[in-house]
Design a protein around this motif. Structure first.
Motif, PDB file in Angstrom:
ATOM      1  N   ALA A  83       0.660  -1.315   0.146  1.00 46.65           N
ATOM      2  CA  ALA A  83      -0.005   0.001  -0.036  1.00 46.65           C
ATOM      3  C   ALA A  83       0.719   1.122  -0.018  1.00 46.65           C
ATOM      4  CB  ALA A  83      -1.007   0.053   1.144  1.00 46.65           C
ATOM      5  N   GLN A 122       2.169   1.799  -3.332  1.00 46.62           N
ATOM      6  CA  GLN A 122       1.134   2.450  -4.290  1.00 46.62           C
ATOM      7  C   GLN A 122       1.111   3.923  -4.040  1.00 46.62           C
ATOM      8  OE1 GLN A 122      -2.668   0.727  -4.151  1.00 46.62           O
ATOM      9  NE2 GLN A 122      -1.728  -1.596  -4.970  1.00 46.62           N
ATOM     10  N   ARG A 159       2.229   8.592  -5.823  1.00 47.63           N
ATOM     11  CA  ARG A 159       1.318   9.951  -5.802  1.00 47.63           C
ATOM     12  C   ARG A 159       1.765  10.859  -4.694  1.00 47.63           C
ATOM     13  NH1 ARG A 159      -2.324   5.772  -6.123  1.00 47.63           N
ATOM     14  NH2 ARG A 159      -3.502   6.398  -3.736  1.00 47.63           N
ATOM     15  N   ALA A 186      -5.543  -2.190  -1.718  1.00 46.98           N
ATOM     16  CA  ALA A 186      -6.134  -1.013  -2.099  1.00 46.98           C
ATOM     17  C   ALA A 186      -6.738  -0.231  -1.138  1.00 46.98           C
ATOM     18  CB  ALA A 186      -7.000  -1.500  -3.321  1.00 46.98           C
ATOM     19  N   ALA A 230      -4.464   1.517   1.388  1.00 48.47           N
ATOM     20  CA  ALA A 230      -3.839   2.648   0.600  1.00 48.47           C
ATOM     21  C   ALA A 230      -4.738   3.779   0.594  1.00 48.47           C
ATOM     22  CB  ALA A 230      -3.361   2.237  -1.026  1.00 48.47           C
TER      23      ALA A 230
END
Length: 395
Positions: A230, A233, A237, A335, A338
């Protein structure tokens, strides 16, 4: 009152922070009663050590106060599981006979409390058993069956959350009248709101970093592989994202290898409570993506430090975390973890409000624990008195 505490979940030389909530209960308990701790250690042959097993040197770590013994008993993985409770009883029998307690208080249901049950029964002493979480959520049929004997036989079953109490009754047939919820406390002298910038300077964390902190044992069941995925990921960003892990355990080598390939992971190792509190002060978010939990003390401590949490919606965690204090996520879901971390990092939290959510200290926990021991002892003495009266009644 003389209380013999039996638990394998207690600090040892190689894991000085092991079983910290139990230590924090026992220390004030020892100021209220005469207490001795027996911490039985299962020892496996070198050729048969389980993959999750870490060989330990029996003995107390430096700085551990109190009277503690560490008897060992030999065992084998899997095949000896049905015998471990009996072997544990043999290991603690001498200490029980020497100490002559009024009550045996045992944390960790199998094999520790099972062995304590056998030894206490032979000595004619009542048993109080304490369930922490994964010791009551056992997977294999043998351990479930043997755990059930302890849950039903104990004069009191102490659990750290309402969720564990329901599980004890529904899955194991515990008598609801004997189940007591005694949730964990928090050391407010150590865990409290502190200056984030000062903590980061002391730890070498960049002032503008977004720091996610994990504190706990390094084991797969804590969701650490999912946490690394997580954070990986999110890092794409959020370039300033960092992850720090505090703790020890059998996954250390695996996680060291994962961390070595990244520049945003710190492996801090096992730390004393004061150092843990400093990491919490430095963090933006504390996370616990476990597969199951009882009443995780790390979340109580994080909130006491004014830090929001991202944790799995399992066990007793929803009794600690709500929408005002953090984000609940699905376990084993990279997901969702995260997403939960991103939500928590993006939100402005009222740190002053967070740090006032828990004011319960460990002396309160010890007092409630001792009260249950006293009740069980009084019940045992009444039964013994009634039995003697029946024997002396004229025919």
């Amino acid at each position: 009152m003389r209380v013999l505490v039996v638990t394998s979940q207690f600090p040892i030389r190689d894991e000085p922070t092991r079983g910290r909530p139990i230590v924090q209960t026992v220390q004030p308990l020892a100021r209220l009663a005469t207490v001795r701790v027996v911490s039985p250690i299962a020892v496996y042959p070198r050729w048969a050590q389980p993959g999750s097993y870490v060989a330990h040197a029996p003995g107390a770590p430096d700085g551990l106060d109190g009277d503690v013994e560490y008897p060992c008993y030999p065992t084998l993985p899997g095949v000896a599981r049905p015998l471990n409770g009996w072997l544990c009883a043999r290991a603690i029998g001498d200490a029980l006979a020497r100490f002559r307690p009024d009550v045996v208080l045992s944390y960790w249901l199998y094999p520790d409390a099972y062995g304590a049950m056998l030894a206490a029964r032979r000595a004619g002493v009542p048993l109080v058993a304490g369930a922490r979480g994964s010791d009551i959520r056992v997977r294999d049929a043998i351990s479930r069956r043997l755990t059930g004997y302890v849950v039903r036989a104990a004069g009191r079953l102490l659990v750290v959350s309402q969720d564990l109490g329901r599980l004890a009754v529904q899955r194991y047939g515990a008598d609801p009248a004997r189940v007591r919820v005694i949730s964990n406390g928090c050391d407010a002298a150590t865990f409290h709101l502190a200056d984030r910038a000062a903590a980061r300077r002391a730890l070498g964390v960049a002032e503008d970093a977004r720091l996610v902190l994990y504190v706990g044992r390094l084991v797969p069941e804590k969701g650490l592989r999912e946490l690394f995925a997580a954070v990986g990921q999110l890092a794409a960003r959020r370039p300033g994202l960092q992850l720090a892990l505090v703790g020890a355990g059998p996954m250390r080598d695996e996680l060291d290898a994962l961390a070595a390939g990244r520049g945003n992971v710190r492996m801090a190792g096992p730390l004393a409570p004061e150092a843990v509190a400093q990491w919490m002060a430095a963090a933006d978010v504390v996370t616990l993506p476990s597969y199951s939990e009882g009443h995780p003390n790390v979340l109580v401590e994080a909130l006491a430090c004014g830090r929001p949490v991202v944790a799995s919606d399992v066990g007793g965690i929803p009794e600690v975390v709500d929408a005002a204090s953090g984000v609940l996520i699905r376990p084993r879901d990279v997901a969702d973890l995260a997403h939960g971390l991103e939500l928590a990092l993006a939100r402005r939290w009222d740190e002053a409000a967070l740090c006032t959510r828990f004011s319960r200290d460990w002396t309160c926990v010890a007092e409630e624990t001792l009260a249950q021991c006293a009740e069980v002892l009084a019940e045992a003495r009444r039964k013994a008195g009634a039995g003697k009266a029946r024997l002396t009644e004229p025919a």
